[in-house]
Design an enzyme around this catalytic site. Sequence first.
Site, mmCIF file in Angstrom:
data_model
loop_
_atom_site.group_PDB
_atom_site.id
_atom_site.type_symbol
_atom_site.label_atom_id
_atom_site.label_comp_id
_atom_site.label_asym_id
_atom_site.label_seq_id
_atom_site.Cartn_x
_atom_site.Cartn_y
_atom_site.Cartn_z
ATOM 1 N N ASP A 185 19.263 45.105 54.794
ATOM 2 C CA ASP A 185 19.103 46.037 55.914
ATOM 3 C C ASP A 185 18.762 47.398 55.317
ATOM 4 O O ASP A 185 19.164 47.712 54.199
ATOM 5 C CB ASP A 185 20.392 46.123 56.736
ATOM 6 C CG ASP A 185 20.160 46.671 58.142
ATOM 7 O OD1 ASP A 185 20.151 45.886 59.105
ATOM 8 O OD2 ASP A 185 19.981 47.902 58.275
ATOM 9 N N SER A 186 18.028 48.207 56.090
ATOM 10 C CA SER A 186 17.642 49.517 55.570
ATOM 11 C C SER A 186 18.729 50.571 55.780
ATOM 12 O O SER A 186 18.637 51.676 55.269
ATOM 13 C CB SER A 186 16.336 49.982 56.229
ATOM 14 O OG SER A 186 16.510 50.024 57.632
ATOM 15 N N ASP A 211 15.728 39.039 62.241
ATOM 16 C CA ASP A 211 16.223 39.622 63.505
ATOM 17 C C ASP A 211 15.946 41.128 63.539
ATOM 18 O O ASP A 211 16.881 41.943 63.480
ATOM 19 C CB ASP A 211 17.742 39.343 63.628
ATOM 20 C CG ASP A 211 18.310 39.829 64.952
ATOM 21 O OD1 ASP A 211 17.546 39.963 65.928
ATOM 22 O OD2 ASP A 211 19.531 40.076 65.013
ATOM 23 N N PHE A 257 17.303 42.099 58.195
ATOM 24 C CA PHE A 257 17.779 42.968 59.287
ATOM 25 C C PHE A 257 19.212 42.548 59.646
ATOM 26 O O PHE A 257 19.525 42.246 60.790
ATOM 27 C CB PHE A 257 16.867 42.874 60.524
ATOM 28 C CG PHE A 257 15.401 43.079 60.238
ATOM 29 C CD1 PHE A 257 14.862 44.366 60.208
ATOM 30 C CD2 PHE A 257 14.555 41.995 60.006
ATOM 31 C CE1 PHE A 257 13.503 44.550 59.956
ATOM 32 C CE2 PHE A 257 13.202 42.174 59.750
ATOM 33 C CZ PHE A 257 12.672 43.457 59.729
ATOM 34 N N ALA A 314 13.143 45.520 54.966
ATOM 35 C CA ALA A 314 13.151 44.057 55.014
ATOM 36 C C ALA A 314 11.764 43.474 54.741
ATOM 37 O O ALA A 314 11.646 42.422 54.109
ATOM 38 C CB ALA A 314 13.656 43.600 56.380
ATOM 39 N N ARG A 363 24.437 32.889 66.013
ATOM 40 C CA ARG A 363 25.134 32.865 64.717
ATOM 41 C C ARG A 363 25.834 31.523 64.539
ATOM 42 O O ARG A 363 25.837 30.939 63.441
ATOM 43 C CB ARG A 363 26.167 33.994 64.669
ATOM 44 C CG ARG A 363 25.547 35.364 64.583
ATOM 45 C CD ARG A 363 26.631 36.427 64.431
ATOM 46 N NE ARG A 363 26.053 37.750 64.554
ATOM 47 C CZ ARG A 363 26.463 38.682 65.416
ATOM 48 N NH1 ARG A 363 27.499 38.459 66.199
ATOM 49 N NH2 ARG A 363 25.878 39.855 65.456
ATOM 50 N N CYS A 397 14.023 41.190 70.201
ATOM 51 C CA CYS A 397 14.887 41.733 71.254
ATOM 52 C C CYS A 397 14.134 42.775 72.077
ATOM 53 O O CYS A 397 14.745 43.562 72.792
ATOM 54 C CB CYS A 397 16.170 42.312 70.660
ATOM 55 S SG CYS A 397 15.886 43.643 69.501
#
Length: 397
Positions: free
Chosen positions: A253-254, A301, A231, A283, A215, A341
């Site tokens: 974002d969902s 992300d 995301f 997204a 970030r 990730c």
Amino acid sequence: MTKIYLKKGRDESVRRFHPWIFSGAVAQVAGTPNEGDIVAVYSAEGEYLASGHWQIGSIAVRILSFSGDPLSSSFWEEALRAAFDARRAARLTDSALTNCYRLVHGEGDGLPGLIIDYYDGVCVLQAHSVGMFRAKKQICAALQSVYGGALKAVYDKSSGTAPFKAGLDLVDGYLWTADSFDAGEMTVLENGHKFLVNWTEGQKTGFFLDQRENRALVERYACGRNVLNLFCYTGGFSVYALGGGAIHVDSVDSSAKAMAMVDRNISLNGFAPGMHTSSCADAIEFLSSVEDGKYDLLIVDPPAFAKHRGALKNALRAYQRLNARAIEKVASGGLIFTFSCSQVVDKEAFALAVFSAAAQTGRRVRILDRLCQPADHAVNIYHPEGEYLKGLLLYVE
Ligand code: SAH
């Protein structure tokens, strides 16, 4: 204590301090351990090797100690103090700008199956194994000695992570609170930015602490840019982008719960509402409908596309598709911060997926930086599998 004898020649990885014993390496279990019990591991020749938590499944033992002693009464305090010292070395424990970090990162800290995130005095614990779940009272006591008066509360959030089939009483809740502690939402500081954290309602322990350094990098690159944060969860990257002088940020974002927090985090940091737009949406659909060249900084992300090896092939295809879309849409001279990730997708495989994505678009793409997880998500050198977060900073001509 139950003794576990390994098959001949299967002691090599333990001697190299790898923290797992696979069930296929076990020759004999001299006893009838319950899942989560501490067991002692011996070579086929009868030499003591290590002690750890017994587990039902493909990993039979997760090792806590390679020394000759069975776990001592001071084990937890020493282990948590060692974890704290590593965070102190990384200048995370005494910073005026950051008061949240990961204190324990499982195997990375020699404590397989345990996660503890620290939010300005509140420790949120997640046990991923029965052994760690059973040890939570001792862990809580050790946290009290490590932090002393700075500790405000210890919250156990293991209901979604501990193996439920073991018949454990999986109810989340506070293991300990200071008299003055006021349960509820909390505002933490990360690199001087404010974030609301809600460990009871939020995802994981409430905040994705693993993106702190990335970030900060977005903040460095954001000046004058029109940003799309895909995301976004509670808007970590969005706040930093605005802090770095972005002209406008769109966050997607969902999760409706996460999106409600994004707006609050933007205003908490004093940014005018006109500089930011929230969209609760898928997204990938959102990105597909974006006009070409609208954004010149993209953050991608997504959640882990592969949670296990079996999902690897499909995950790589999904990373390729998503990144191809991003590379296609970004303005010329634009930047893309793209991440994975998924633990089973290593950095070479991820880079290959992004390379294939770039080739598909035919655009000229440079890699400006290679991104990873920060110091408090440390990787045990004997357990390279612990490296899970990887990313690339792309410049698209
Ligand atoms: N970048 C975030 C962390 C992202 S975690 C941060 O810095 O805090 C992954 C996020 O993806 C979660 O918030 C989850 O709600 C969201 N998500 C999962 N599937 C999605 C989808 N199909 N579309 C949009 N968001 C999705």
